[in-house]
Motif scaffolding. Structure first.
Motif, mmCIF file in Angstrom:
data_model
loop_
_atom_site.group_PDB
_atom_site.id
_atom_site.type_symbol
_atom_site.label_atom_id
_atom_site.label_comp_id
_atom_site.label_asym_id
_atom_site.label_seq_id
_atom_site.Cartn_x
_atom_site.Cartn_y
_atom_site.Cartn_z
ATOM 1 N N UNK A 183 1.266 10.065 -6.949
ATOM 2 C CA UNK A 183 2.728 9.929 -6.985
ATOM 3 C C UNK A 183 3.314 9.372 -5.689
ATOM 4 N N UNK A 184 2.470 9.138 -4.676
ATOM 5 C CA UNK A 184 3.051 8.627 -3.434
ATOM 6 C C UNK A 184 3.117 7.101 -3.451
ATOM 7 N N UNK A 185 3.984 6.569 -2.617
ATOM 8 C CA UNK A 185 4.210 5.128 -2.574
ATOM 9 C C UNK A 185 2.915 4.393 -2.234
ATOM 10 N N UNK A 186 2.550 3.330 -2.976
ATOM 11 C CA UNK A 186 1.299 2.609 -2.696
ATOM 12 C C UNK A 186 1.279 2.033 -1.280
ATOM 13 N N UNK A 187 0.148 2.191 -0.626
ATOM 14 C CA UNK A 187 -0.024 1.609 0.712
ATOM 15 C C UNK A 187 -1.414 0.988 0.865
ATOM 16 N N UNK A 188 -2.437 1.757 0.517
ATOM 17 C CA UNK A 188 -3.806 1.309 0.770
ATOM 18 C C UNK A 188 -4.215 0.133 -0.106
ATOM 19 N N UNK A 189 -3.626 -0.026 -1.278
ATOM 20 C CA UNK A 189 -3.945 -1.162 -2.143
ATOM 21 C C UNK A 189 -3.663 -2.471 -1.417
ATOM 22 N N UNK A 190 -2.491 -2.545 -0.770
ATOM 23 C CA UNK A 190 -2.136 -3.760 -0.031
ATOM 24 C C UNK A 190 -2.847 -3.827 1.318
ATOM 25 N N UNK A 191 -3.072 -2.661 1.915
ATOM 26 C CA UNK A 191 -3.819 -2.632 3.184
ATOM 27 C C UNK A 191 -5.197 -3.268 2.988
ATOM 28 N N UNK A 192 -5.850 -2.943 1.872
ATOM 29 C CA UNK A 192 -7.180 -3.486 1.590
ATOM 30 C C UNK A 192 -7.122 -4.910 1.035
ATOM 31 N N UNK A 193 -5.916 -5.394 0.740
ATOM 32 C CA UNK A 193 -5.730 -6.758 0.216
ATOM 33 C C UNK A 193 -6.510 -6.948 -1.092
ATOM 34 N N UNK A 234 -6.896 4.189 -5.182
ATOM 35 C CA UNK A 234 -5.580 4.043 -4.558
ATOM 36 C C UNK A 234 -4.582 3.538 -5.597
ATOM 37 N N UNK A 235 -3.320 3.623 -5.243
ATOM 38 C CA UNK A 235 -2.256 3.285 -6.184
ATOM 39 C C UNK A 235 -1.983 1.781 -6.188
ATOM 40 N N UNK A 236 -2.111 1.189 -7.367
ATOM 41 C CA UNK A 236 -1.928 -0.256 -7.539
ATOM 42 C C UNK A 236 -0.442 -0.598 -7.391
#
Length: 432
Positions: A183-193, A234-236
């Motif tokens: 339920x938390x805002x996605x971060x790691x999806x974009x961090x990992x590109x 991670x969250x997409x």
């Protein structure tokens, strides 16, 4: 072998350089000299006097660029002995180097090529050939661990700790997963590109397992995203975030993941009912805090005329709940203090602010270094300087979650073994 000296006394510099036969070695008298030497002359060893005013800054800089440090603390003999021993690793003469250990690159290649079964090796000793069986132990399973990591407020470092702890564990050859709470805002999806990597690697598709469980209740085991030895859940960010996730759904996600070690980054979601239920299932609970006296004051109770009011700050309620859970149910939590620096009185921090000793103290990491990693989709742990920092800081965690055999990295074990062999050879030569 290039040696440089950072000495407070000119006489001490002259004596050491003369005894080591290094008259041409540079005497670095300021932090700028150290930076220039690293950039241009690239010394293998730097003798660093503990009395110089910029000792800590110089030490951090040298470690950051993987330069070997020999500390000088008023005694000449230990420094000379250390340098003579370490010179084996830095010798410019190939013959001298080969006497003790093989070429570094070849050595690492040999380690990579080792198989997981006993092999035979011929050892020449006193002109006799001895057949020796070498066994390498392979651990197929380790005790499962569920690790929950969160912060009391945004920016205290739960994601930094989670990512780099997972990377440190994976570097030991162990299977580990990192779960971003759904339920938390996605971060790691974009961090990992990940979205760009999908395009670059045809056929590789990321599946948001929380979304799958939420939509049809199914979890697909063979569709995990693995990178740097870590399985990422991670969250997409291409889809609307999950608004709620029940405890049953979270258990289905966690216990469908096959890796023995699971790290869940919950950010600041401590008051989420699902998380509160999860805490009772966790093997380890780590709370990230930064030593900011204003923020930590949010942990204090709000009282009027000495009487506790019904209204309490969210941070205070979290600690009250965790403390009660620890006292009644025996589920303990540990603090990880991030952004530590010399301006903080750590004794006062522990005794008067958080009322508990921190399990981990992590030095402050410049924000620009964080951003550099974000822009390049890399990890702080993969920088030699920060790798050493995390390895040192995470030792108490390794002791709690890993078998003893995995407390050290493989290369650290090999280095200790090599140094031990070198001393054995030196002693043997002395006796002969």
């Amino acid at each position: 072998m290039k040696i440089a000296f950072v000495m407070k006394s000119e006489l001490a510099y002259q004596r050491l350089s003369n005894e080591l036969g290094k008259d041409e070695a540079k005497h670095l008298k300021s932090l700028d000299d150290v930076k220039e030497a690293i950039q241009y002359s690239k010394p293998d060893i730097v003798v660093l006097d503990k009395e110089v005013s910029f000792f800590e800054d110089a030490e951090k800089l040298l470690l950051r660029f993987n330069v070997h440090i020999v500390e000088f603390d008023k005694e000449f003999a230990p420094v000379i002995e250390q340098i003579k021993t370490q010179s084996v690793f830095f010798s410019d003469e190939e013959e001298e180097y080969e006497k003790y250990i093989p070429d570094h690159v070849k050595y690492m290649e040999q380690l990579k090529k080792k198989v997981e079964k006993p092999t035979e090796q011929k050892i020449i000793y006193r002109e006799k050939i001895v057949e020796k069986e070498i066994e390498r132990i392979s651990f197929t399973s380790i005790p499962p661990k569920l690790i929950v990591i969160g912060s009391l407020w945004a920016g205290a470092g739960s994601t930094t700790i989670s990512v780099n702890l997972a990377r440190a564990i994976a570097s030991r050859g162990l299977q580990v997963s990192l779960v971003e709470y759904p339920t938390q805002k996605p971060y790691l999806f974009d961090y990992l590109d990940i979205h760009n990597k999908e395009d670059e690697e045809r056929g590789k598709i990321y599946f948001d397992h929380a979304q799958l469980i939420k939509s049809d209740g199914h979890f697909t085991r063979d569709r995990n995203w693995n990178e740097k030895g870590i399985s990422w859940y991670v969250n997409d960010s291409r889809f609307p975030p999950v608004k709620n996730f029940s405890f049953d759904e979270l258990l289905k996600l966690i216990y469908s993941i096959s890796t023995p070690i699971k790290i869940i980054d919950i950010s600041t979601k401590w008051n989420d009912p699902t998380i509160r239920d999860l805490l009772h299932q966790a093997d380890e609970i780590f709370i990230c805090v930064e030593p900011d006296p204003i923020k930590v004051d949010w942990l204090a109770q709000i009282s009027i005329n000495g009487q506790k009011t019904d209204f309490q700050r969210i941070e205070n309620r979290i600690i009250d709940y965790l403390t009660e859970m620890e006292n009644i149910n025996g589920v303990s939590f540990q603090y990880i203090t991030t952004k530590v620096n010399d301006s903080i009185d750590m004794k006062e921090w522990h005794e008067d602010f958080i009322f508990k000793e921190s399990l981990v103290l992590l030095d402050n990491i410049p924000y620009e270094d964080h951003l550099r990693c974000v822009w390049k989709s890399t990890f702080l742990y993969d920088n030699p300087y920060y790798k050493e920092m995390f390895e040192y800081a995470f030792k108490p965690i390794f002791k709690r979650v890993l078998p003893l055999e995995f407390h050290l990295l493989e290369q650290d074990k090999q280095q200790k073994k090599s140094i031990k062999n070198i001393f054995a050879n030196l002693i043997k030569k002395g006796e002969g």
